[in-house]
Motif scaffolding. Structure first.
Motif, PDB file in Angstrom:
ATOM      1  N   ASN A 145       9.830   6.412  75.329  1.00  0.00           N
ATOM      2  CA  ASN A 145       9.365   5.525  76.357  1.00  0.00           C
ATOM      3  C   ASN A 145      10.911   5.065  77.081  1.00  0.00           C
ATOM      4  N   GLU A 146      11.909   4.911  76.423  1.00  0.00           N
ATOM      5  CA  GLU A 146      13.236   4.726  77.027  1.00  0.00           C
ATOM      6  C   GLU A 146      13.438   5.925  77.850  1.00  0.00           C
ATOM      7  N   SER A 147      13.077   7.098  77.638  1.00  0.00           N
ATOM      8  CA  SER A 147      13.491   8.453  78.309  1.00  0.00           C
ATOM      9  C   SER A 147      12.699   8.119  79.629  1.00  0.00           C
ATOM     10  N   VAL A 148      11.449   7.694  79.573  1.00  0.00           N
ATOM     11  CA  VAL A 148      10.407   7.473  80.660  1.00  0.00           C
ATOM     12  C   VAL A 148      11.075   6.460  81.631  1.00  0.00           C
ATOM     13  N   ARG A 149      11.660   5.306  81.079  1.00  0.00           N
ATOM     14  CA  ARG A 149      12.027   4.009  81.908  1.00  0.00           C
ATOM     15  C   ARG A 149      13.198   4.783  82.745  1.00  0.00           C
ATOM     16  N   GLU A 166      -1.067   7.724  76.213  1.00  0.00           N
ATOM     17  CA  GLU A 166      -1.802   6.477  75.993  1.00  0.00           C
ATOM     18  C   GLU A 166      -1.509   5.231  77.101  1.00  0.00           C
ATOM     19  N   ASN A 167      -0.361   4.893  77.016  1.00  0.00           N
ATOM     20  CA  ASN A 167      -0.172   3.758  78.031  1.00  0.00           C
ATOM     21  C   ASN A 167      -0.098   3.870  79.493  1.00  0.00           C
ATOM     22  N   LYS A 168      -0.329   5.281  79.893  1.00  0.00           N
ATOM     23  CA  LYS A 168      -0.499   5.429  81.308  1.00  0.00           C
ATOM     24  C   LYS A 168       0.642   5.246  82.139  1.00  0.00           C
ATOM     25  N   LYS A 169       1.683   5.343  81.559  1.00  0.00           N
ATOM     26  CA  LYS A 169       3.080   5.422  82.486  1.00  0.00           C
ATOM     27  C   LYS A 169       3.456   6.724  82.748  1.00  0.00           C
ATOM     28  N   VAL A 170       2.890   7.743  82.053  1.00  0.00           N
ATOM     29  CA  VAL A 170       2.936   9.092  82.483  1.00  0.00           C
ATOM     30  C   VAL A 170       1.865   9.936  82.044  1.00  0.00           C
ATOM     31  N   PHE A 171       1.717  11.115  82.801  1.00  0.00           N
ATOM     32  CA  PHE A 171       0.513  11.755  82.583  1.00  0.00           C
ATOM     33  C   PHE A 171       1.174  13.091  82.546  1.00  0.00           C
ATOM     34  N   LEU A 172       0.481  14.225  81.911  1.00  0.00           N
ATOM     35  CA  LEU A 172       0.844  15.366  81.199  1.00  0.00           C
ATOM     36  C   LEU A 172       0.699  16.539  82.305  1.00  0.00           C
TER      37      LEU A 172
END
Ligand SMILES: C[S@@+](CC[C@H](N)C(=O)[O-])C[C@H]1O[C@@H](n2cnc3c(N)ncnc32)[C@H](O)[C@@H]1O
Length: 337
Positions: A65-69, A103-109
């Motif tokens: 999640n930090e990587s995404v942020r 799951e938290n929809k902040k990213v998609f595959l």
């Protein structure tokens, strides 16, 4: 401007990532320690030694999640996670991770790339096939993610094009087929005009080949994407399918396991795969981050392709190893200039 640009930082990536601005990194590529797989000499620190897989997944997701942020909206996050046999069966940890990650929809595959290992450990279990694949999951934050298909596996396209030489006879058979078809005279004339253009494109090297489909001779294609072509055949009497000569870019990449003869790290992933992913998902001068840097393969690949890099590693010996690896290849590259 990233605080750690072109540095390999010693520390726990969860803490270090907190110092990196949101939306400041173009691409994250990494391979975390797999669950209970290897000892990286970090004692009880670091990830991978948790007592159960839920704990492991929770810790891994905090870092994910930090990587995404820190990743830009145009960026991508690539995680390579390996599976493990527990009580005789595969645990499917990589897929449990991927399911939780979206799951938290902040990213998609975008893709689940299968790395097919050309030289897996030759240890044949009598009741199981050799495990010779691993997934690389590519996640994106928005539909604007950078994606350069032309640059990905380009050497295979170049090879393919060299193999195909335009012959003088290409497409000639179609003139007779058009003349003998049920098309009206006007449709036949139009088809011949387009056929000549397609033949010229092959000779000019713009396309490597083509197919002509004619009403009454070729069957209509079935299914979703075929609609447009079927309409052309119905309305104009023909359609031309142009073939570029580029290899189809599939979600599978073949590469041997990295030879660790000159590298004391025990889990090095292939430089080749990482370079191809960097070409696919970033541009020159972009910044590529690896939160589980190990021996620095990601940083090396980024630098080879004129990208900036940031590596984070908890083990000081590996920080040193990665720095030496970068330094050594720099000297080698300078010698050959
Ligand atoms: C699978 S290896 C990465 C290898 C790397 N891809 C390469 O090609 O050399 C994972 C690395 O993560 C490091 N590591 C484990 N937990 C960490 C953490 N919390 N923060 C930073 N690094 C960590 C380990 O010491 C190990 O070197």
């Amino acid at each position: 401007m990233c605080l750690y640009k072109n540095k390999i930082v010693l520390g726990d990536c969860l803490n270090i990532l907190k110092n990196i601005d949101s939306n400041s990194i173009d691409l994250v590529i990494t391979s975390p320690p797999y669950f209970q797989q290897r000892d990286y000499g970090n004692g009880s620190d670091g990830i991978g030694k948790e007592k159960n897989e839920n704990e492991y997944l929770q810790n891994l997701l905090l870092i994910f999640n930090e990587s995404v942020r820190v990743t830009k909206k145009t960026g991508a996050i690539v995680y390579n996670v390996g599976d493990k046999y527990l009580n005789g069966g595969l645990s499917l940890i990589p897929y449990k991770f991927a399911i939780k990650a979206i799951e938290n929809k902040k990213v998609f595959l975008i893709n689940d790339i299968t790395w097919s290992k050309l030289n897996p450990t030759p240890r044949q279990d009598k009741r199981k096939l050799i495990q010779s694949t691993e997934p690389f999951f590519i996640f994106a934050k928005s539909k604007k993610y950078h994606f350069d298909l032309n640059d990905y596996l380009k050497h295979l396209d170049d090879f393919n094009k060299k193999q195909k030489k335009a012959s003088n006879n290409i497409g000639k058979k179609y003139f007779e087929i058009i003349d003998n078809s049920e098309l009206s005279e006007k449709e036949k004339d139009n088809a011949k005009v387009e056929l000549r253009k397609a033949i010229k494109s092959v000779h000019d090297g713009e396309i490597s080949s083509f197919r002509l489909k004619i009403r009454g001779i070729h069957k209509l294609a079935y299914g979703g994407q075929a609609g447009g072509r079927n309409n052309q055949i119905k309305n104009n009497g023909f359609t031309i399918i142009k073939i570029t000569g580029n290899k189809l870019k599939k979600d599978i990449i073949e590469s041997p396991v990295e030879n660790t003869k000159d590298n004391s790290h025990t889990a090095v992933y292939p430089l080749y795969i990482i370079q191809e992913l960097i070409k696919l998902l970033s541009k020159p001068n972009d910044i590529v981050l690896d939160p589980f840097n190990g021996s620095g393969t990601t940083c090396l690949a980024a630098r080879n392709l004129n990208r900036d890099y940031v590596g984070i590693e908890i083990n000081p010996d590996y920080v040193k190893l990665a720095q030496e690896r970068l330094q050594q290849t720099k000297i080698q590259q300078e010698l050959f200039l």
